[in-house]
Scaffold this active site. Sequence first.
Site, short mmCIF file in Angstrom:
data_model
loop_
_atom_site.label_atom_id
_atom_site.label_comp_id
_atom_site.label_asym_id
_atom_site.label_seq_id
_atom_site.Cartn_x
_atom_site.Cartn_y
_atom_site.Cartn_z
N LYS A 1 -42.80 -19.39 -38.84
CA LYS A 1 -41.00 -19.16 -38.80
C LYS A 1 -40.20 -17.96 -39.90
O LYS A 1 -40.91 -18.71 -41.47
CB LYS A 1 -40.12 -20.66 -38.99
CG LYS A 1 -38.44 -20.57 -39.11
CD LYS A 1 -37.76 -21.52 -38.68
CE LYS A 1 -36.47 -21.37 -39.06
NZ LYS A 1 -35.65 -22.89 -39.12
N LYS B 1 -40.65 -17.94 -33.99
CA LYS B 1 -39.46 -17.22 -34.20
C LYS B 1 -39.37 -16.41 -35.29
O LYS B 1 -40.06 -16.41 -36.99
CB LYS B 1 -38.46 -19.02 -34.84
CG LYS B 1 -37.18 -18.29 -34.79
CD LYS B 1 -36.77 -20.23 -34.42
CE LYS B 1 -35.78 -19.95 -35.06
NZ LYS B 1 -35.41 -21.31 -35.92
C1 PBG Z 1 -32.32 -24.89 -38.47
C2 PBG Z 1 -32.81 -23.94 -37.89
C3 PBG Z 1 -32.43 -22.29 -37.87
C4 PBG Z 1 -32.82 -22.46 -36.98
C5 PBG Z 1 -33.41 -22.86 -36.08
N1 PBG Z 1 -33.42 -24.13 -36.23
C6 PBG Z 1 -31.69 -21.42 -38.86
C7 PBG Z 1 -32.36 -21.43 -40.01
O1 PBG Z 1 -33.44 -21.30 -40.63
O2 PBG Z 1 -31.63 -21.01 -40.83
C8 PBG Z 1 -32.25 -20.38 -35.79
C9 PBG Z 1 -31.90 -20.60 -34.74
C10 PBG Z 1 -31.53 -19.11 -34.39
O3 PBG Z 1 -31.05 -18.85 -35.48
O4 PBG Z 1 -30.67 -18.81 -33.28
N2 PBG Z 1 -33.25 -24.59 -39.88
ZN ZN Z 2 -33.43 -25.99 -41.84
#
Ligand code: PBG
Ligand code: ZN
Length: 327
Positions: A197, A250
């Site tokens: 991520k 992601k």
């Molecule tokens: C939380 C999380 C996030 C997303 C999914 N789980 C946001 C982040 O890390 O700030 C993003 C999902 C999206 O942008 O659709 N940890």
């Molecule tokens: Zn988070």
Amino acid sequence: MSLPDLIHRPRRLRKNPAIRSLVRETSISPSDFIYPLFVDETITEAVAVKSMPGVSRIPLSDVGKVVRECAALGIPGIILFGIPAEKDATGSGGWDANGIVQRAIREAKNSSPESYVIADTCFCEYTDHGHCGVLDGDEVDNDATLANLQKEAISYAEAGVDMIAPSGMMDGMIAAIRAGLDSAGFKDLPIMSYAVKYASAYFGPFRDAADSSPSFGDRASYQMDPANSREALREAMLDIEEGADILMVKPGLAYMDIIRSVKDITDLPVAVYNVSGEYAMVKAAAENGWIDEKRLVLETMLSFKRAGADLILSYHALDVARWLNDD
Ligand code: PBG
Ligand code: ZN
């Protein structure tokens, strides 16, 4: 001038729809999708998310309806994000047996037992500072957060969730959650790791939707640097060793190369999260009439599969399923 004698003519296999369908390498189906839901403890009616046309925060009372709608369209799973009424420094709402996600899990499973209910497992929606774990000064304390992730995962398991999906990019989160679940008797509950991520600008609209923006700084000390791909493989390998059942990459669109390289090193299923900013861009262009939304979205979803994704988490899931079912 004479033309060359062509032996190879790839156009032979593009001549008509029948032969094109016979040689098609990749396909998408509603059964490939997981639909994200934002469940807000503070509302009694759905509230549209401005930067994500077509997406709303929903009250607990709408969860059953939406989950059944997914099931009717052939979408097997949902992933839950909770917006709690109260936040605190540690994000203790995450392991409250009566927390919003725990209640949403019970609601979803009661109203659609065959639907697969996944819980995003993190703390940024629950902490008053918006970071994905406990703070030590200005830093997220990795190991203190692991202990809380165990409590949160067990609490979701006790509520009846089908799968845990930790998204906080803490080191050792899969091992810790696996150990926690096993010791609480949930040996068969799988973990889908947000393994790779990135610290991405593509999450902007999500943070409006989930009310989870960090109140200071950013997430660059735990989420990955978009410049790195070897590090992605290292993250993936660690999660494989720690016992992850599915690996997620992601965001999706800007990271198709990463989906492919993760796919090439593992036999585990690979998921992609087609995130909020990707969705917002498509919706904005579509609302202006600048693109053909249906064609563009279906092409993008197909491309995730071609890149190596087995499962797709997407806000387009309902539309995609409707389009596929209609054709
Ligand atoms: C939380 C999380 C996030 C997303 C999914 N789980 C946001 C982040 O890390 O700030 C993003 C999902 C999206 O942008 O659709 N940890
Ligand atoms: Zn988070």
